[in-house]
Design a protein around this motif. Structure first.
Motif, PDB file in Angstrom:
ATOM      1  N   HIS A  46       0.842  -1.199   0.000  1.00  0.00           N
ATOM      2  CA  HIS A  46       0.000   0.000   0.000  1.00  0.00           C
ATOM      3  C   HIS A  46       0.877   1.249   0.000  1.00  0.00           C
ATOM      4  CE1 HIS A  46      -3.758   2.104   1.931  1.00  0.00           C
ATOM      5  NE2 HIS A  46      -3.474   2.568   0.736  1.00  0.00           N
ATOM      6  N   ALA A  47       1.859   1.281   0.909  1.00  0.00           N
ATOM      7  CA  ALA A  47       2.754   2.433   1.004  1.00  0.00           C
ATOM      8  C   ALA A  47       3.590   2.596  -0.263  1.00  0.00           C
ATOM      9  CB  ALA A  47       3.664   2.285   2.224  1.00  0.00           C
ATOM     10  N   LEU A  48       4.063   1.462  -0.826  1.00  0.00           N
ATOM     11  CA  LEU A  48       4.854   1.504  -2.056  1.00  0.00           C
ATOM     12  C   LEU A  48       4.037   2.094  -3.195  1.00  0.00           C
ATOM     13  CD1 LEU A  48       7.577   0.436  -3.441  1.00  0.00           C
ATOM     14  CD2 LEU A  48       6.166  -1.487  -4.182  1.00  0.00           C
ATOM     15  N   SER A  49       2.805   1.635  -3.348  1.00  0.00           N
ATOM     16  CA  SER A  49       1.952   2.114  -4.433  1.00  0.00           C
ATOM     17  C   SER A  49       1.638   3.597  -4.291  1.00  0.00           C
ATOM     18  CB  SER A  49       0.648   1.310  -4.462  1.00  0.00           C
ATOM     19  OG  SER A  49       0.901  -0.063  -4.630  1.00  0.00           O
ATOM     20  N   LEU A  50       1.349   4.023  -3.063  1.00  0.00           N
ATOM     21  CA  LEU A  50       1.069   5.446  -2.819  1.00  0.00           C
ATOM     22  C   LEU A  50       2.312   6.299  -3.076  1.00  0.00           C
ATOM     23  CD1 LEU A  50      -1.114   5.143   0.405  1.00  0.00           C
ATOM     24  CD2 LEU A  50      -1.895   5.842  -1.868  1.00  0.00           C
ATOM     25  N   GLY A  51       3.493   5.726  -2.808  1.00  0.00           N
ATOM     26  CA  GLY A  51       4.738   6.436  -3.095  1.00  0.00           C
ATOM     27  C   GLY A  51       4.968   6.603  -4.585  1.00  0.00           C
ATOM     28  N   VAL A  52       4.663   5.568  -5.365  1.00  0.00           N
ATOM     29  CA  VAL A  52       4.790   5.657  -6.820  1.00  0.00           C
ATOM     30  C   VAL A  52       3.881   6.754  -7.362  1.00  0.00           C
ATOM     31  CG1 VAL A  52       4.390   4.462  -9.007  1.00  0.00           C
ATOM     32  CG2 VAL A  52       5.444   3.230  -7.097  1.00  0.00           C
ATOM     33  N   LEU A  53       2.617   6.719  -6.961  1.00  0.00           N
ATOM     34  CA  LEU A  53       1.652   7.704  -7.444  1.00  0.00           C
ATOM     35  C   LEU A  53       2.045   9.123  -7.056  1.00  0.00           C
ATOM     36  CD1 LEU A  53      -1.554   5.664  -6.540  1.00  0.00           C
ATOM     37  CD2 LEU A  53      -0.757   6.196  -8.852  1.00  0.00           C
ATOM     38  N   CYS A  54       2.552   9.265  -5.841  1.00  0.00           N
ATOM     39  CA  CYS A  54       2.956  10.586  -5.366  1.00  0.00           C
ATOM     40  C   CYS A  54       4.042  11.180  -6.244  1.00  0.00           C
ATOM     41  CB  CYS A  54       3.452  10.498  -3.921  1.00  0.00           C
ATOM     42  SG  CYS A  54       4.273  11.999  -3.349  1.00  0.00           S
ATOM     43  N   ASN A  55       5.115  10.409  -6.489  1.00  0.00           N
ATOM     44  CA  ASN A  55       6.244  11.031  -7.181  1.00  0.00           C
ATOM     45  C   ASN A  55       6.020  11.170  -8.677  1.00  0.00           C
ATOM     46  OD1 ASN A  55       8.550  12.426  -6.495  1.00  0.00           O
ATOM     47  ND2 ASN A  55       9.895  10.826  -7.269  1.00  0.00           N
ATOM     48  N   ILE A  56       5.057  10.465  -9.220  1.00  0.00           N
ATOM     49  CA  ILE A  56       4.653  10.779 -10.592  1.00  0.00           C
ATOM     50  C   ILE A  56       4.191  12.230 -10.649  1.00  0.00           C
ATOM     51  CG2 ILE A  56       2.856  10.369 -12.328  1.00  0.00           C
ATOM     52  CD1 ILE A  56       3.048   7.386 -11.638  1.00  0.00           C
ATOM     53  N   LEU A  57       3.379  12.634  -9.679  1.00  0.00           N
ATOM     54  CA  LEU A  57       2.861  14.000  -9.661  1.00  0.00           C
ATOM     55  C   LEU A  57       3.918  15.022  -9.254  1.00  0.00           C
ATOM     56  CD1 LEU A  57      -0.684  13.295  -8.197  1.00  0.00           C
ATOM     57  CD2 LEU A  57      -0.170  14.223 -10.465  1.00  0.00           C
ATOM     58  N   GLU A  95       1.759   9.279  -0.858  1.00  0.00           N
ATOM     59  CA  GLU A  95       2.805   9.317   0.164  1.00  0.00           C
ATOM     60  C   GLU A  95       4.122   9.883  -0.376  1.00  0.00           C
ATOM     61  OE1 GLU A  95       2.683   8.087   3.621  1.00  0.00           O
ATOM     62  OE2 GLU A  95       0.584   8.499   3.153  1.00  0.00           O
ATOM     63  N   HIS A  96       4.613  10.926   0.296  1.00  0.00           N
ATOM     64  CA  HIS A  96       5.854  11.608  -0.080  1.00  0.00           C
ATOM     65  C   HIS A  96       6.891  11.389   1.018  1.00  0.00           C
ATOM     66  CE1 HIS A  96       8.502  15.155  -0.812  1.00  0.00           C
ATOM     67  NE2 HIS A  96       8.224  14.876  -2.078  1.00  0.00           N
ATOM     68  N   SER A  97       8.018  10.790   0.663  1.00  0.00           N
ATOM     69  CA  SER A  97       9.002  10.396   1.672  1.00  0.00           C
ATOM     70  C   SER A  97       9.514  11.575   2.489  1.00  0.00           C
ATOM     71  CB  SER A  97      10.178   9.669   1.008  1.00  0.00           C
ATOM     72  OG  SER A  97      10.776  10.461  -0.006  1.00  0.00           O
ATOM     73  N   VAL A  98       9.809  12.687   1.828  1.00  0.00           N
ATOM     74  CA  VAL A  98      10.380  13.827   2.555  1.00  0.00           C
ATOM     75  C   VAL A  98       9.335  14.477   3.453  1.00  0.00           C
ATOM     76  CG1 VAL A  98      11.591  16.024   2.347  1.00  0.00           C
ATOM     77  CG2 VAL A  98      12.081  14.174   0.730  1.00  0.00           C
ATOM     78  N   ALA A  99       8.103  14.596   2.981  1.00  0.00           N
ATOM     79  CA  ALA A  99       7.036  15.120   3.844  1.00  0.00           C
ATOM     80  C   ALA A  99       6.854  14.231   5.065  1.00  0.00           C
ATOM     81  CB  ALA A  99       5.733  15.229   3.070  1.00  0.00           C
ATOM     82  N   ASN A 100       6.961  12.905   4.853  1.00  0.00           N
ATOM     83  CA  ASN A 100       6.795  11.973   5.976  1.00  0.00           C
ATOM     84  C   ASN A 100       7.944  12.038   6.963  1.00  0.00           C
ATOM     85  OD1 ASN A 100       4.455  11.258   4.746  1.00  0.00           O
ATOM     86  ND2 ASN A 100       5.093   9.205   4.153  1.00  0.00           N
ATOM     87  N   MET A 101       9.091  12.567   6.531  1.00  0.00           N
ATOM     88  CA  MET A 101      10.207  12.791   7.451  1.00  0.00           C
ATOM     89  C   MET A 101       9.869  13.883   8.461  1.00  0.00           C
ATOM     90  SD  MET A 101      13.381  12.694   4.757  1.00  0.00           S
ATOM     91  CE  MET A 101      13.680  11.283   3.697  1.00  0.00           C
ATOM     92  N   VAL A 112       7.796   3.825   0.982  1.00  0.00           N
ATOM     93  CA  VAL A 112       7.433   5.080   0.316  1.00  0.00           C
ATOM     94  C   VAL A 112       8.617   5.617  -0.486  1.00  0.00           C
ATOM     95  CG1 VAL A 112       6.838   7.505   0.713  1.00  0.00           C
ATOM     96  CG2 VAL A 112       5.583   5.705   1.900  1.00  0.00           C
ATOM     97  N   SER A 113       9.827   5.532   0.081  1.00  0.00           N
ATOM     98  CA  SER A 113      11.017   6.002  -0.641  1.00  0.00           C
ATOM     99  C   SER A 113      11.234   5.189  -1.912  1.00  0.00           C
ATOM    100  CB  SER A 113      12.257   5.922   0.259  1.00  0.00           C
ATOM    101  OG  SER A 113      12.114   6.750   1.396  1.00  0.00           O
ATOM    102  N   LEU A 114      11.085   3.876  -1.813  1.00  0.00           N
ATOM    103  CA  LEU A 114      11.216   3.018  -2.997  1.00  0.00           C
ATOM    104  C   LEU A 114      10.153   3.369  -4.033  1.00  0.00           C
ATOM    105  CD1 LEU A 114      11.922  -0.446  -1.308  1.00  0.00           C
ATOM    106  CD2 LEU A 114      13.560   0.998  -2.537  1.00  0.00           C
ATOM    107  N   GLY A 115       8.931   3.579  -3.577  1.00  0.00           N
ATOM    108  CA  GLY A 115       7.860   3.955  -4.488  1.00  0.00           C
ATOM    109  C   GLY A 115       8.120   5.297  -5.150  1.00  0.00           C
ATOM    110  N   ASN A 116       8.625   6.259  -4.389  1.00  0.00           N
ATOM    111  CA  ASN A 116       8.963   7.568  -4.954  1.00  0.00           C
ATOM    112  C   ASN A 116       9.998   7.433  -6.067  1.00  0.00           C
ATOM    113  OD1 ASN A 116       8.791   9.579  -1.865  1.00  0.00           O
ATOM    114  ND2 ASN A 116       7.172   8.813  -3.211  1.00  0.00           N
TER     115      ASN A 116
END
Length: 279
Positions: free
Chosen positions: A161-172, A206-212, A256-260
Motif C-alpha cells: 500500500h505504502a509503495l503504491s502510494l509512493g509511486v503515485l505521489c512522485n509521478i505528480l 505518500e511523499h518520503s520527505v514530507a513523511n520525514m 514510500v522512498s522506494l515507491g517515490n
C-alpha cells in the motif's frame, strides 16, 4: 517588448539533462546544505497542511478539507523550486541525464544519497523546533491530535500500500518539477507547481520527505507530552499503536522512498525516451 515564450517539451527535456549534469557536479557540502533547506521547506508545507485540517472533521466536507490541505502544502515545493533547494523526489528526474549518458551512475547515486540525508535532517530538525514551540497544543489540542492521527495513519499502511502510494505521489511531484522547467518566470513556475502537488496531497499519496516531518512530529507528540495534553484531547498513547520508530522507518519510509524512486523513474525515462532517445 514581447514576453519570451515558454519552453516546449523537447526543450524541457534538454533543460532537464543540463540541470542533472549540474546537480551531479556540485560538492557534498553544497548539496547537503541545499538539501537541508529543502527538508525545512517541505516541513513548512506540512505544518501549513496540518493546520488547515485540524478540527475540520465533521465541520467541513472531507473532500473540501483535502483540497485545502493540498493547496496550502504547495508552499513547500514552491519554496524549493523558486528559492533554490535540493529535494530527493524531484532529483529523481536526474535519471534523464543518466539515460543520456552524460552523468555516471556513481554521480547519480551520490546526489540521491546526500540529498536524501540532508532532507531527513532538515525535516526532523523542523519537527523538533515545531514541537518545542508548543504548536501542538493550539486550538484546544486539535493540532496535536491532527499530528498524531496523520502519523498513525501513515504508519498503519501495509508495505505494498505504502509503495503504491509512493509511486503515485512522485509521478505528480516529478510532473510538477517537469512543468516548472517550461516556465521563464516565477509566476509561471508557481502556476505549474500548484495543480500536481495539490492533487497528490488531496488524494492521500505518500511523499518520503514530507513523511520525514509528519511521522517524527507525531512521535514527538506521542512520547513527549504530559498527561494534561492527553486529557485535553481525550485520548491516550495506546490509541496510536502503530506510531513507533520502527513503524516510521520500516512500515512507511522504506516502501514510500522506494515507491517515490519508481514513480520518478517512470516520468524521467518516459520523457527521455520520447524526446532524447533518438538523438
Amino acid at each position: 517588448m514581447a514576453a519570451e515564450p515558454d519552453l516546449t517539451p523537447g526543450e524541457m527535456a534538454e533543460k532537464a539533462v543540463r540541470v542533472g549534469i549540474q546537480k551531479a557536479e556540485w560538492s557534498a557540502p553544497r548539496l547537503l546544505v541545499l538539501a537541508l533547506l529543502a527538508g525545512i521547506y517541505i516541513a513548512f508545507g506540512a505544518v501549513f497542511s496540518t493546520l488547515s485540517a485540524a478540527g475540520a472533521s465533521g465541520v467541513i466536507p472531507h473532500g473540501i478539507t483535502r483540497i485545502i490541505s493540498g493547496l496550502v502544502f504547495t508552499v513547500g515545493l514552491i519554496l524549493v523550486v523558486v528559492g533554490g533547494a535540493e529535494l530527493f523526489t524531484g532529483n529523481n528526474l536526474m535519471v534523464m541525464a543518466w539515460a543520456n549518458r552524460q552523468i555516471r551512475t556513481g554521480g547519480l547515486l551520490r546526489n540521491w544519497v546526500l540529498v536524501y540525508a540532508g532532507n531527513f535532517i532538515g525535516s526532523v530538525l523542523t519537527a523538533f523546533l515545531v514541537f518545542q514551540s508548543g504548536h501542538y497544543g493550539s486550538n484546544g489540542g486539535s493540532i496535536g491530535l491532527s499530528m498524531l492521527s496523520i502519523a498513525e495513519a501513515k504508519t498503519s499502511l501495509t508495505f505494498i500500500h505504502a509503495l503504491s502510494l509512493g509511486v503515485l505521489c512522485n509521478i505528480l511531484v516529478c510532473l510538477a518539477v517537469w512543468l516548472s522547467y517550461s516556465a521563464k518566470n516565477v509566476s509561471g513556475k508557481i502556476l505549474a507547481i500548484i495543480p500536481p502537488i495539490s492533487a497528490f496531497v488531496a488524494a492521500g499519496f505518500e511523499h518520503s520527505v514530507a513523511n520525514m516531518f509528519f511521522i517524527p512530529m507525531g512521535l514527538l507528540v506521542k512520547f513527549g507530552v504530559d498527561g494534561s495534553f492527553w486529557n485535553l484531547i481525550q485520548k491516550t498513547p495506546a490509541d496510536f499503536p502503530h506510531l513507533t520508530v520502527s513503524g516510521f522507518l520500516v512500515n512507511n519510509l522504506l516502501p514510500v522512498s522506494l515507491g517515490n524512486i519508481i514513480g520518478g523513474l517512470m516520468i524521467g525515462l518516459a520523457y527521455w525516451f520520447i524526446y532524447l532517445y533518438r538523438k
